[in-house]
Design a protein around this motif. Structure first.
Motif, mmCIF file in Angstrom:
data_model
loop_
_atom_site.group_PDB
_atom_site.id
_atom_site.type_symbol
_atom_site.label_atom_id
_atom_site.label_comp_id
_atom_site.label_asym_id
_atom_site.label_seq_id
_atom_site.Cartn_x
_atom_site.Cartn_y
_atom_site.Cartn_z
ATOM 1 N N HIS A 35 -24.101 46.124 -67.976
ATOM 2 C CA HIS A 35 -24.308 46.277 -66.527
ATOM 3 C C HIS A 35 -25.629 46.977 -66.224
ATOM 4 C CE1 HIS A 35 -23.454 50.665 -66.021
ATOM 5 N NE2 HIS A 35 -22.891 50.496 -67.187
ATOM 6 N N PRO A 78 -20.527 51.626 -62.298
ATOM 7 C CA PRO A 78 -19.727 51.899 -63.492
ATOM 8 C C PRO A 78 -19.933 53.318 -64.021
ATOM 9 C CG PRO A 78 -20.744 49.749 -63.654
ATOM 10 C CD PRO A 78 -21.357 50.418 -62.465
ATOM 11 N N ASN A 118 -16.243 40.833 -58.638
ATOM 12 C CA ASN A 118 -16.426 41.698 -59.793
ATOM 13 C C ASN A 118 -16.380 43.177 -59.408
ATOM 14 O OD1 ASN A 118 -16.928 42.276 -62.462
ATOM 15 N ND2 ASN A 118 -18.698 40.925 -62.603
ATOM 16 N N LEU A 130 -11.289 50.234 -63.051
ATOM 17 C CA LEU A 130 -11.954 50.927 -64.148
ATOM 18 C C LEU A 130 -12.312 52.379 -63.847
ATOM 19 C CD1 LEU A 130 -14.226 48.105 -65.597
ATOM 20 C CD2 LEU A 130 -11.857 48.648 -66.091
ATOM 21 N N THR A 152 -6.659 43.396 -65.576
ATOM 22 C CA THR A 152 -7.885 43.238 -64.786
ATOM 23 C C THR A 152 -8.106 41.798 -64.340
ATOM 24 O OG1 THR A 152 -8.876 45.135 -65.853
ATOM 25 C CG2 THR A 152 -10.376 43.564 -64.866
ATOM 26 N N ASN A 164 -20.740 38.961 -64.433
ATOM 27 C CA ASN A 164 -21.848 39.711 -63.860
ATOM 28 C C ASN A 164 -23.172 39.070 -64.255
ATOM 29 O OD1 ASN A 164 -22.818 41.863 -62.414
ATOM 30 N ND2 ASN A 164 -22.836 43.262 -64.158
ATOM 31 N N THR A 207 -6.364 50.612 -67.843
ATOM 32 C CA THR A 207 -6.992 50.548 -66.529
ATOM 33 C C THR A 207 -6.423 51.621 -65.606
ATOM 34 O OG1 THR A 207 -5.371 48.946 -65.789
ATOM 35 C CG2 THR A 207 -7.377 48.095 -66.759
ATOM 36 N N THR A 210 -13.734 45.971 -60.380
ATOM 37 C CA THR A 210 -14.210 47.108 -61.169
ATOM 38 C C THR A 210 -13.739 48.427 -60.570
ATOM 39 O OG1 THR A 210 -16.174 45.846 -61.765
ATOM 40 C CG2 THR A 210 -16.282 48.225 -62.075
ATOM 41 N N ASP A 260 -18.371 49.487 -68.442
ATOM 42 C CA ASP A 260 -19.076 48.326 -67.900
ATOM 43 C C ASP A 260 -18.332 47.903 -66.651
ATOM 44 O OD1 ASP A 260 -20.646 45.980 -67.528
ATOM 45 O OD2 ASP A 260 -21.001 45.889 -69.672
ATOM 46 N N VAL A 261 -18.738 46.789 -66.046
ATOM 47 C CA VAL A 261 -17.983 46.260 -64.921
ATOM 48 C C VAL A 261 -16.743 45.541 -65.464
ATOM 49 C CG1 VAL A 261 -19.954 46.046 -63.387
ATOM 50 C CG2 VAL A 261 -19.378 44.173 -64.919
ATOM 51 N N ALA A 262 -15.887 45.086 -64.541
ATOM 52 C CA ALA A 262 -14.633 44.470 -64.972
ATOM 53 C C ALA A 262 -14.886 43.176 -65.742
ATOM 54 C CB ALA A 262 -13.735 44.205 -63.766
ATOM 55 N N ALA A 307 -16.852 54.333 -66.158
ATOM 56 C CA ALA A 307 -16.446 53.127 -66.881
ATOM 57 C C ALA A 307 -17.524 52.759 -67.896
ATOM 58 C CB ALA A 307 -16.237 51.973 -65.898
#
Lengths: 605, 219, 114
Positions: free
Chosen positions: A31, A102, A181, A189, B41, A116, B35, A185, A109-111, A107
């Motif tokens: 990310h 993130p 996304n 996350l 997710t 992405n 999560t 996220t 990274d992103v979900a 987190a």
């Protein structure tokens, strides 16, 4: 800081072969790298759009100028607006979402890291495609809101509008995927202990912006499909002889277009909400109210669209409704302004360059907000619509709001991105020069507009007595150019020579400052647990013990993938191939996309 | 320029190799962090995406309704709609949704043959629906209604065409899943794959529920 | 229905009871959906019901919509977050439809356009 040297590990396996740096960036799913790609691309298009703006202002510097003809002028102002909104404003914000969110929520990274990357590549290819039209001398020329019937084959023959409709369709796909996304996220996350009401304001604004992206962009996608089908498959949506109604386009467009305004400004609110508490050494005043007002803006932002259309004869009921709803939305916006002021009140304010930009943004955005409330009143708007007054208004909210905040965010987060500080002395000069240049450019346009100069007309008569104000406005552009050049110089110089930054050079409160500058690929050695809204003020030692402490043993980071860029080619080709005028050609791009998607689905991650 | 300016970060490549090497030890069951909500997710993301899709179809439906009765030449809806036929195809699509929940239930219960059967039923019913639509489209074409005939033709074909495209994607998706199930790669442990495809299928079904009522029955 | 014990899941359970309840409920809902569709078409063909056609159809199709979403898509039993990310955009989508119909079909009948 003492913990700067944490990652001294003996590599278990040496990398067997050195991979190409370019290939690494093309296949990255990190990310942070994608955020930098977005940012660099957006800065590039900022310069492109700036050149277009300069051409417009040179043309208008004196009456009856022959610098650009009407045809070129139409193309230039259309592409200036389209570029600034879709290729600068949105991707600049998305760059910061990508890099910062993130990290802020703790987190890795992103979900959906590959999605992405796909968003970025579709965005890039779509942007290149749309600007490619310049090489054919056929850049879009229907204005950034492409009112029907200017986009019909009858009034818009040639490829100009095709580039616009198909290019924006691709960009819209990228934005919807980005929105999905980031909503996911932020829902999924967050670090342990980071309840929703502990999230930093920037993350909240990202959530609201993403919500607007996933709701408003589909409407625009439909509108663009209708134009595309009208042009290529002879449908009748906006063909008046067949009963088509241009008003349908206007409503659909602004149903997207007004939420789009908040898509652009909410990230700016988020950035300012991070900068002001940091440099006031105080928690944000009225955190919960700031969150709720952001939510209200996003929601009411869906009910004000037709205030762009007061001159189109909707009738008194609709005019009254949209006047009232527009005035209501000024309330949560005003609440935000007052809360930022209250945050500074009694704080130990430090006027760093970032803070200067944030405070400057408060001033210019408020001016733009006030002129906005002026033409929220429909009778008032009838006088102002399509004049330079409106141009002045939206440049005050978008340049004075969004771009100043973005610049501020750049100074604020640059140490995190690069590990080096930007030059503060140069930065302060840059701020004042840009700020003055901005006001010199756009303040006179209020008067130019009220005195009757219409927008989007390539020249004006000397009899209007507007020559001196227009010249002043054009001079302002060159002052702005000096400011932007200083910013570009500062970025390039600081990335190489800037003072080395610590993890938390501003002593800010949120989690992105809990890791190294720049962060490692995995962001945090261990995901921290948070118990407060300002973890780096309240519980820094505990947080650092996780983020900079021993490495989590079984960490899994997604590997690079070339399927996103492969699939992006197919998605953008699907739209480009409409231009062949062969009905099945878009299916070629679609099949390519499906091949990419299936391989993607079965790729081990 | 991009790479050069930001070259500061390139030193982390080695670091990444290290992380991947560490992860490789656990290759069979990579540890994904839990999560924040405890939910999957992909499923959350897919619901968000379906939320986005409601606006897509909402806009298309609003276009149809706004242009209803504004065509300046025929054929008009009452000339071409065949309600009994569309009722049958609506019924077929509704029953395919029933097949989805049964397929998922049997897959989760570990009853592979029943799961295979009901998944195939979704595909067959979906394909039947598409067959009805293909028949309807060609019939309209023969009585002189095309995309470009009038506003009714434009709005009708674009709305139902986008819906049909969604059904087609669903059929392909389920075919892939059926093959995976047949080869033993789709099992109770990863039934989430079928669940998400099923959510998509139900979504396409509820869009049709709206279309059937608003477009066919309220002509 | 043919009983097939081809595969048990990883832990050796067959979830018999659980799924027994499942398919009956689903079948009943499927039946209800079919009946509502039948009623809709019936209303369409009965001329005497023409005045209530639009509201009746809207209510009935909304009922079908909710049945599928709540039971087949499990929103009723699932985590509330799924509902939130779906109903909020759906709410806007309905507003889009209603807004467009008001602007183009209802306001003009008041004669305020001329």
């Amino acid at each position: 800081m003492a913990t700067a040297e944490v990652h001294v590990h003996t590599p278990i396996t040496q990398p067997t072969k050195k991979k190409s740096v370019i290939w690494d960036w093309m296949t990255t799913v990190d990310h942070k790298k994608i955020g930098i790609l977005y940012g660099v691309t957006a800065l590039f298009f900022f310069i492109v759009a700036g050149i277009e703006a300069t051409l417009i202002r040179i043309q208008l510097a004196k009456p009856e100028n022959a610098f650009l003809g009407p045809d070129v002028y139409n193309q230039i102002f259309t592409m200036h607006g389209t570029t600034m909104i879709f290729l600068v404003g949105m991707p600049m914000a998305v760059a910061m979402f990508n890099y910062i969110v993130p990290l802020q929520i703790g987190a890795r990274d992103v979900a959906f890291p590959r999605l992405n990357a796909l968003s970025y590549w579709i965005f890039l290819f779509g942007a290149i495609f749309m600007n490619f039209s310049f090489l054919l001398g056929a850049a879009p020329n229907g204005g950034w809101f492409g009112y029907a019937p200017l986009t019909s084959t009858q009034y818009g023959p040639g490829l100009n509008i095709d580039f616009w409709a198909l290019g924006l369709q691709a960009l819209g796909v990228a934005s919807i995927m980005g929105g999905v996304n980031f909503v996911t996220t932020i829902i999924q996350l967050r670090a342990p202990g980071m309840r929703l009401m502990r999230m930093p304001l920037f993350t909240w604004m990202t959530l609201f912006t993403s919500f607007l992206l996933i709701t408003a962009l589909p409407v625009f996608a439909v509108a663009l499909f209708l134009v595309t089908f009208d042009r290529f498959w002879a449908t009748n949506f906006f063909v008046m002889q067949s009963g088509g109604d241009p008003m349908v386009w206007q409503h659909l467009f602004w149903m997207f277009g007004h939420p789009e305004v908040y898509i652009l400004i909410l990230p700016a609110f988020g950035i300012v909400s991070e900068i002001i508490p940091t440099f006031s050494r105080k928690p944000l005043f009225g955190y919960a109210v700031m969150v709720y007002s952001g939510a209200l803006i996003a929601l009411i932002g869906w009910g004000v669209w037709a205030h762009h259309m007061f001159a189109s004869g909707m009738g008194p009921i609709a005019d009254a409704f949209f006047t009232i709803s527009t005035m209501i939305i000024a309330i949560p916006t005003g609440v935000k302004i007052f809360n930022w002021i209250a945050t500074m009140w009694g704080g130990r304010i430090q006027f760093s360059t970032a803070m200067l930009h944030a405070v400057g943004m408060l001033i210019t955005f408020t001016i733009g907000g006030v002129s906005g409330v002026m033409h929220a009143t429909s009778p008032h708007d009838l006088q102002q619509t399509d004049t330079y007054f409106v141009v002045a208004h939206f440049h005050y909210v978008l340049i004075g709001g969004l771009i100043l905040a973005i610049f501020g965010g750049l100074y604020f987060w640059f140490p995190k991105l690069t590990g080096r500080m930007m030059n503060e002395r140069l930065g302060k000069w840059q701020f004042w020069i840009y700020f003055i240049g901005f006001n010199v450019t756009f303040m006179p346009q209020h008067w130019i507009g009220l005195l009757g100069m219409p927008r989007r007309i390539f020249t004006y008569s000397a009899d209007l007595n507007l020559a001196s104000l227009n010249m002043l406005s054009t001079v302002g552009v060159f002052i702005q150019i000096a400011g932007v050049a200083m910013l570009a110089g500062n970025i390039i110089w600081s990335a190489r020579r800037g003072r080395v930054a610590s993890e938390n050079p501003w002593n800010a409160a949120t989690l992105e400052w809990a890791t190294t500058s720049p962060p490692a690929e995995h962001n945090f050695n261990q995901i921290p647990t948070v118990h407060s809204r300002e973890p780096m003020w309240v519980e820094a030692d505990q947080v650092r013990a996780s983020t900079l402490g021993p490495m989590e043993p079984h960490m899994h980071m997604p590997p690079n993938s070339y399927w996103p860029i492969f699939t992006a080619v197919g998605v953008v080709a699907t739209f480009i191939l409409f231009m062949t005028n062969i009905w099945w050609m878009p299916l070629v791009g679609l099949v390519w996309t499906v091949i990419g998607a299936i391989n993607w689905a079965y790729e081990p991650v | 320029m991009g790479v050069g300016v930001w070259g500061v970060r390139s030193g982390q490549t080695i670091h990444k190799e290290l992380i991947l090497a560490t992860a490789a030890v656990e290759h069979h069951h990579p540890v994904h962090p839990p999560t924040a909500t405890g939910l999957n997710t992909w499923k959350v993301g897919f619901w968000v995406f379906m939320g986005s899709e409601t606006l897509f179809f909402g806009s298309l439906i609003s276009i149809y309704l706004v242009y209803k009765g504004t065509s300046v030449v025929g054929p008009y809806p009452s000339d071409v709609f065949d309600i009994p036929l569309t009722t049958v195809s609506t019924f077929v699509l509704l029953m395919s949704s029933l097949a989805v929940v049964l397929a998922l239930d049997f897959l989760r219960a570990g009853r592979r043959n029943l799961a295979l059967f009901w998944t195939m039923m979704i595909i067959v019913l979906g394909a039947t629906f598409l067959g009805f639509q293909a028949y309807e489209f060609t019939h309209f074409y023969h009585v002189g209604l095309t995309l470009s005939t009038n506003l009714f033709g434009s709005t009708f074909f674009v709305l139902t065409g986008f819906h049909g495209a969604h059904v087609t994607i669903g059929v392909i998706w389920l075919l892939i899943l059926w093959v995976d199930m047949f080869r033993g790669k789709l099992r109770p442990e990863n039934s989430l794959r079928l669940e998400i495809a099923g959510l998509y299928w139900h979504f396409v079904d509820i869009v049709w529920i709206a279309i059937f009522t608003l477009i066919y029955l309220m002509e | 229905m043919a009983e097939s014990h081809a595969i048990l899941d990883e832990h050796g359970h067959s979830h018999d009871e659980e799924h027994h309840v499942g398919w009956k409920k689903y079948a009943v809902i499927g039946l209800v959906l079919a009946i509502i569709t039948g009623v809709e078409v019936a209303i369409f063909y009965v001329d005497a019901l023409a005045p209530v056609l639009v509201p009746a159809l809207l209510v009935l199709s909304a009922a079908k919509f909710f049945l599928v979403v709540q039971y087949y898509m499990h929103l009723k039993m699932d985590h509330p977050i799924f509902g939130r990310v779906f109903w909020a955009p759906l709410f806007l989508a309905v507003l889009v439809v209603i807004g467009m119909v008001i602007l183009f079909k209802i306001l003009p009948t008041y004669g305020v356009f001329s």
